[in-house]
Structure formats: structure tokens, C-alpha cells
Write an enzyme that holds these catalytic residues in place. Sequence first.
Site, mmCIF file in Angstrom:
data_model
loop_
_atom_site.group_PDB
_atom_site.id
_atom_site.type_symbol
_atom_site.label_atom_id
_atom_site.label_comp_id
_atom_site.label_asym_id
_atom_site.label_seq_id
_atom_site.Cartn_x
_atom_site.Cartn_y
_atom_site.Cartn_z
ATOM 1 N N GLY A 1 85.431 4.655 76.484
ATOM 2 C CA GLY A 1 86.819 4.459 76.082
ATOM 3 C C GLY A 1 87.325 3.049 75.853
ATOM 4 O O GLY A 1 88.528 2.862 75.676
ATOM 5 N N CYS B 1 75.623 0.618 67.839
ATOM 6 C CA CYS B 1 75.039 -0.586 68.447
ATOM 7 C C CYS B 1 73.530 -0.514 68.220
ATOM 8 O O CYS B 1 72.739 -0.680 69.130
ATOM 9 C CB CYS B 1 75.409 -0.725 69.920
ATOM 10 S SG CYS B 1 75.107 0.743 70.898
HETATM 11 N N1 SAM Z 1 83.152 4.631 71.631
HETATM 12 C C1 SAM Z 1 82.714 4.589 73.010
HETATM 13 C C2 SAM Z 1 83.274 3.325 73.650
HETATM 14 O O1 SAM Z 1 83.531 2.348 72.963
HETATM 15 O O2 SAM Z 1 83.439 3.319 74.866
HETATM 16 C C3 SAM Z 1 81.203 4.706 73.128
HETATM 17 C C4 SAM Z 1 80.691 5.958 72.484
HETATM 18 S S1 SAM Z 1 78.986 6.295 72.808
HETATM 19 C C5 SAM Z 1 78.164 5.219 71.741
HETATM 20 C C6 SAM Z 1 78.781 7.843 72.026
HETATM 21 C C7 SAM Z 1 79.552 8.984 72.673
HETATM 22 O O3 SAM Z 1 79.485 10.109 71.787
HETATM 23 C C8 SAM Z 1 79.006 9.486 73.991
HETATM 24 O O4 SAM Z 1 79.993 9.369 74.978
HETATM 25 C C9 SAM Z 1 78.672 10.962 73.748
HETATM 26 O O5 SAM Z 1 78.978 11.788 74.852
HETATM 27 C C10 SAM Z 1 79.569 11.274 72.580
HETATM 28 N N2 SAM Z 1 79.168 12.410 71.731
HETATM 29 C C11 SAM Z 1 77.943 12.766 71.303
HETATM 30 N N3 SAM Z 1 78.010 13.845 70.490
HETATM 31 C C12 SAM Z 1 79.327 14.162 70.381
HETATM 32 C C13 SAM Z 1 80.053 15.173 69.690
HETATM 33 N N4 SAM Z 1 79.450 16.069 68.916
HETATM 34 N N5 SAM Z 1 81.408 15.205 69.803
HETATM 35 C C14 SAM Z 1 82.041 14.293 70.590
HETATM 36 N N6 SAM Z 1 81.395 13.325 71.288
HETATM 37 C C15 SAM Z 1 80.065 13.257 71.182
#
Ligand code: SAM
Length: 353
Positions: free
Chosen positions: A112, A258
Site C-alpha cells: 500500500g 520492479c
Molecule cells: N503496489 C504495491 C505497493 O506499492 O505496495 C505492491 C504490489 S505487489 C508488486 C503485487 C500485488 O499484487 C501483491 O500484493 C499480490 O497479492 C497482488 N495480486 C496478485 N494478483 C492479483 C489479482 N489478480 N488481483 C489483485 N491483486 C493481485
Amino acid sequence: LIEGEEELLLPRYVRVNLLKSTPEEVIKTFIADGWTFLESAPSPPAPPGPNSFHRDEHLDFMLVFPPKSDLHLHPLYVSGVLILQDKASCFPAAILAPPKNAYVIDGCAAPGNKTSQLAMGMGNGGKIIACDLDLRRLNILKRLTTKAGCTNITALNTSFLTLDTSEPDNSKVTHILLDPSCSGSGIVNRLDHLVDAYADEQEQATILETTTTGGAAERAAAEEKKKERLKSLGEFQVECVSKAMTFPNVQKISYSTCSIYAEENEHVVTTLLRNHWPQWKLCPRSKVLPTWHRRGYPADVGDIPGLVETDEDRKKIADCVVRAVPGGPEGDLMNGFFVACFERVSKNKSAGL
Ligand code: SAM
């Protein structure tokens, strides 16, 4: 470099939470604490020296401290004024820049930091739906965004891919931030990685390591596995952005990873433009951190009939997107990163480069 040494070279980036204070106030506090404020960043680029700090030259809410500065116990961190967030990770929300009254979805939002940055930019106005599949991570998002003083966020534990775009509320959505799961291959600052890592990223890191350390057969098998993994991540990432494009009134979508790999970056952009141009195009460089020097790699942009057919076209597309090269001193002194921003082409407007 030996493992962990990269971290020593990376500055500690701090986002000042404008919902709670200003950079000027925070600078005054650190000076009063005995820190030396530098009027500008070192040149050539390098982390600030011991006990000194400066403002970031690209992001006006960001301060830059020496590597390994531990601010976890600082009262301004404890009260949510300071947010420890890598510089590159601040790019997507800064580029999407939704107006104060916008209706925004952060599709893969947890834990988040980008969501709370969106709320900061919107001055807690409008509305943000923060969606994530992983409940444990979404609970961290709730905690972090509450600590940051965000009041316009609704957390939703569901897959972004299954949101019903015909629901009346979803027709109000104008901006979408997508930072989907990726290989995490750009992350060199493991201190941040421990906070942000997604299980897949850790798995991927193991695969990447095996490609450089195992015997010949082991390396070939790991290389094959890595290729498959990157292919499936790329397909998932394309699916996420394609889904975002189906929201009836969405105007702008930022896409970020990333990752250092073209399979998750320029290749994803190429596929999306092949499928959705001329209804959608990339925002021009003038709207995508224009003063940031590191852009996409032209050689990794594929042909797109009618839009990208020459090397000149490839350069123009690459110039619209942002990259950060991980580590230092040859890199950009931060984690590796990629951001592209798509905008809907309105009737009578040019969809050209
Ligand atoms: N944007 C976040 C931040 O800045 O803190 C980091 C996001 S992280 C790279 C990717 C996220 O995508 C993970 O928390 C994962 O649980 C979520 N995720 C993966 N597949 C998803 C889906 N189909 N719908 C929603 N979230 C998903």
C-alpha cells in the site's frame, strides 16, 4: 559486489507525507537534530555523505539520506510523517497523478505505499479502491494507510481481474494504477524487499540465483524455468492492463514493475499497443517524468502495424516509458523499475506518436 554490498551504496529515500507535514517542516526538524542540509544532490550522482541529506531533484516530496540511515525509531516516522519508500517506487503514482476529485482503483495495491501516495496527491479527496487478492497483505495496507492519515481509501479483498466493470460505481473510475506481481528482479535493496516481497518474488529470486550458481544441466533447467515464469508473468500483466482498459470511463492507466526484464516491461507494452491502439496510446514523455533521464530500451519494443515500423518509431515509444537501473554507482542508486502510462484516445484526437 558481494551480496548485501549493493545496499550500502543505496541512499535511504524518505517520502514526506504531505497529508501530515511539508518537506520544509521536516528539513527544519532534521537540521535542529544536528543533520547537515545540502542545497543540492552530489554530482556526479552519489548518496549523501554521513549525517547529511538533501531534497530529491525529481520528486519534490522526497528527501535523500545516507545509505543504511535507520529512521524506524524517529518520531516523524512513528507518527506517519515520514514514509520509507524507494524513489523508483514513487514513480507510478507521481506519473498517474489523479486530480483531487478523481475516482481511482489501485488494482494490485498491497502493502500500500503507492496507495497512500495516491491519497496524498489527492489531498484525501475523491475515492480510491485498493484491491488485493492477498488478505494478509491487504491488512498491512489498512494499517499503513491508516497510520499515514489516509481517509479516502476502501480496501477490497478480491481479484482485480474479476471486478464487474458494469457496476455503477465502476463506471465512475477515471484512473487506475497497476503494479501487478512481477519477478522482483530489480530489487537490490533487500531491506525494502523484506517489507514488500510477494511470495512469487522470493521464488523467482531463487530461480534467478540458480541460473548463476548451479552446474551446466542445473543452469539450463533453471534458465528454462525462468523463461516460462517470465512468460506467464508477462501474460498476467497484459491481462491486468487489458482488464483496466475495459472500465467504461477510465482515462489513464499506469503500469509498473520492479523487474529488469523486457518480457515484463517493453514486451508487455508492445502487446498492449498491438491489441488496443488506436483506442489507447502511451502518454508522451512530457507527462511521464520528463526530466528523468533513463527511458525504455528501443531494441525491446516490437513491431506494431501502423504505429511502430521503424527504428525511429521504436525510439519514440521507448522515450514514453521510464526505467530505473538497479544499484550503483553505474545504476540509478535505487531499485530497478519500469513504468508506462496509457491514456485513452478521445474522438478527434491524434493517436500517433
Ligand atoms: N503496489 C504495491 C505497493 O506499492 O505496495 C505492491 C504490489 S505487489 C508488486 C503485487 C500485488 O499484487 C501483491 O500484493 C499480490 O497479492 C497482488 N495480486 C496478485 N494478483 C492479483 C489479482 N489478480 N488481483 C489483485 N491483486 C493481485
